[in-house]
Write an enzyme that holds these catalytic residues in place. Sequence first.
Site, PDB file in Angstrom:
ATOM      1  N   ARG A   5       4.376   1.550   8.661  1.00  0.00           N
ATOM      2  CA  ARG A   5       4.025   2.301   7.435  1.00  0.00           C
ATOM      3  C   ARG A   5       4.160   3.853   8.066  1.00  0.00           C
ATOM      4  NH1 ARG A   5      -0.188   1.777   2.702  1.00  0.00           N
ATOM      5  NH2 ARG A   5       1.389   0.251   2.231  1.00  0.00           N
ATOM      6  N   LYS A  15      -1.109  13.318  19.447  1.00  0.00           N
ATOM      7  CA  LYS A  15      -0.791  14.295  20.553  1.00  0.00           C
ATOM      8  C   LYS A  15       0.517  14.825  20.524  1.00  0.00           C
ATOM      9  CE  LYS A  15      -3.962  11.572  23.731  1.00  0.00           C
ATOM     10  NZ  LYS A  15      -3.667  10.706  24.951  1.00  0.00           N
ATOM     11  N   HIS A  61       9.226   0.028  -0.422  1.00  0.00           N
ATOM     12  CA  HIS A  61       8.114  -0.751   0.101  1.00  0.00           C
ATOM     13  C   HIS A  61       8.370  -2.191  -0.192  1.00  0.00           C
ATOM     14  CE1 HIS A  61       4.233  -1.983   1.056  1.00  0.00           C
ATOM     15  NE2 HIS A  61       3.470  -1.393   0.269  1.00  0.00           N
ATOM     16  N   ARG A 121      -4.588  -2.894   1.149  1.00  0.00           N
ATOM     17  CA  ARG A 121      -3.921  -4.355   1.083  1.00  0.00           C
ATOM     18  C   ARG A 121      -2.755  -4.587   2.030  1.00  0.00           C
ATOM     19  NH1 ARG A 121      -6.248  -2.188  -3.205  1.00  0.00           N
ATOM     20  NH2 ARG A 121      -5.418  -0.304  -2.278  1.00  0.00           N
ATOM     21  N   THR A 122      -2.064  -3.744   2.272  1.00  0.00           N
ATOM     22  CA  THR A 122      -0.847  -4.255   3.184  1.00  0.00           C
ATOM     23  C   THR A 122      -1.299  -4.340   4.979  1.00  0.00           C
ATOM     24  OG1 THR A 122       0.493  -2.450   1.749  1.00  0.00           O
ATOM     25  CG2 THR A 122       1.532  -3.487   3.996  1.00  0.00           C
TER      26      THR A 122
HETATM   27  N1   CP Z   1      -0.016  -1.506  -2.551  1.00  0.00           N
HETATM   28  C1   CP Z   1      -0.342  -0.782  -1.417  1.00  0.00           C
HETATM   29  O1   CP Z   1       0.846  -0.751  -0.501  1.00  0.00           O
HETATM   30  O2   CP Z   1      -1.494  -0.797  -1.112  1.00  0.00           O
HETATM   31  P1   CP Z   1      -2.106  -0.136   0.239  1.00  0.00           P
HETATM   32  O3   CP Z   1      -1.754   1.398   0.384  1.00  0.00           O
HETATM   33  O4   CP Z   1      -3.591  -0.352   0.252  1.00  0.00           O
HETATM   34  O5   CP Z   1      -1.507  -0.895   1.421  1.00  0.00           O
END
Ligand code: CP
Length: 366
Positions: A107, A85, A135, A57-58
Amino acid sequence: MIKRKDLLGLVDASAEEICEILDTAANMKRLLRQGIKKLPHLEGCTATILFYENSTRTRTSFELAAKYMGATTINIAASSSSVAKGETLIDTGKTLDAMKNDFIIIRHPMGGAPYLLARTVKAGVINAGDGGHYHPTQTLADLMTIHRHKSSFENLTVALCGDLKYGRTVHSLIEAMSRYKGIQFVLISPEELKIPGFIRYNVFENQGIPYTEVSSLEEAMPKLDVLYMTRIQRERFDDPWEYERLKDSYVLDTEKMKLAKGKMCVLHPLPRVNEISVKVDDDPRAAYFRQALNGKYMRMALILKLLDEAARNPAKEAIDTTGLEYDRVCRNPKCITQTEQELPQLFRCTDKAADIHRCIYCEQRA
Ligand code: CP
């Protein structure tokens, strides 16, 4: 206030700014629904999506958001880059900066990685999830969904259920919602997965926000306005047997939904494993797939907000480091200070009388 070109967490975002982002997201939704998928706002901009963990999603919503607004997007997955590496985050950041990025959306499995990157680069940094810490852009999607369902953020009883220890979406949502009048939290988790100390400190102790901690979802159900289910985060457990023991602690099914208010709304950041029966998907109170879609509109709105900030203040303000202390060690094995070479550890005293110091990257106690 969102003062810099970064979004690392929502603690500094004001209620007015959240409202402004919600309004812009509603406009974005309207435009996309009219079939307008080419907006000029990011023409000439480059957004790099730097992901050290998996995502559906993100990643997708950020890429679509940036592309709809005309940006060039670069996708870097750690597994297929020089990170594999052994390249450090600081060196990756310096390289991306040399190539003139406008935004880096990161992320990372280690808490505080976006903060470190923001200290390193000129580009705006957006936290797309750092370990079990925060998040914030998921929270923007959550807020839009709650607002559309409940028409207000005030006087809500919000339950968070499942893995409250490692669930970064839970931490960001609690911090964001704590600014609204009449909010009450119900924390539903097994003993081993209770909410961590930094959220207890930031929200419950520091602001005196009311909350209860319970272990039964059924008992809590009748009084809830919002139920936020979460996945037990297998990837954050050191002991796989501990995960096996806890993984099905809470399963929301149609029987439990009968105990809930008719206007309750069920959220889940997704992916789900087994926490919500697929039969619940047909219930009008199940909002989790709309929540995923709202993430796209809110991420578009967020980028516009940060772009506006960058236009008003082209140079990034230095991160405030006054009063920080160096003479301690962060013991959190999931903190970014554990993996970056020669990174000075930094701490903020949060309680002088009790001599409590917290790492500025992951917020765990030293
Ligand atoms: N909710 C969320 O962060 O989903 P993803 O890990 O698929 O990005």
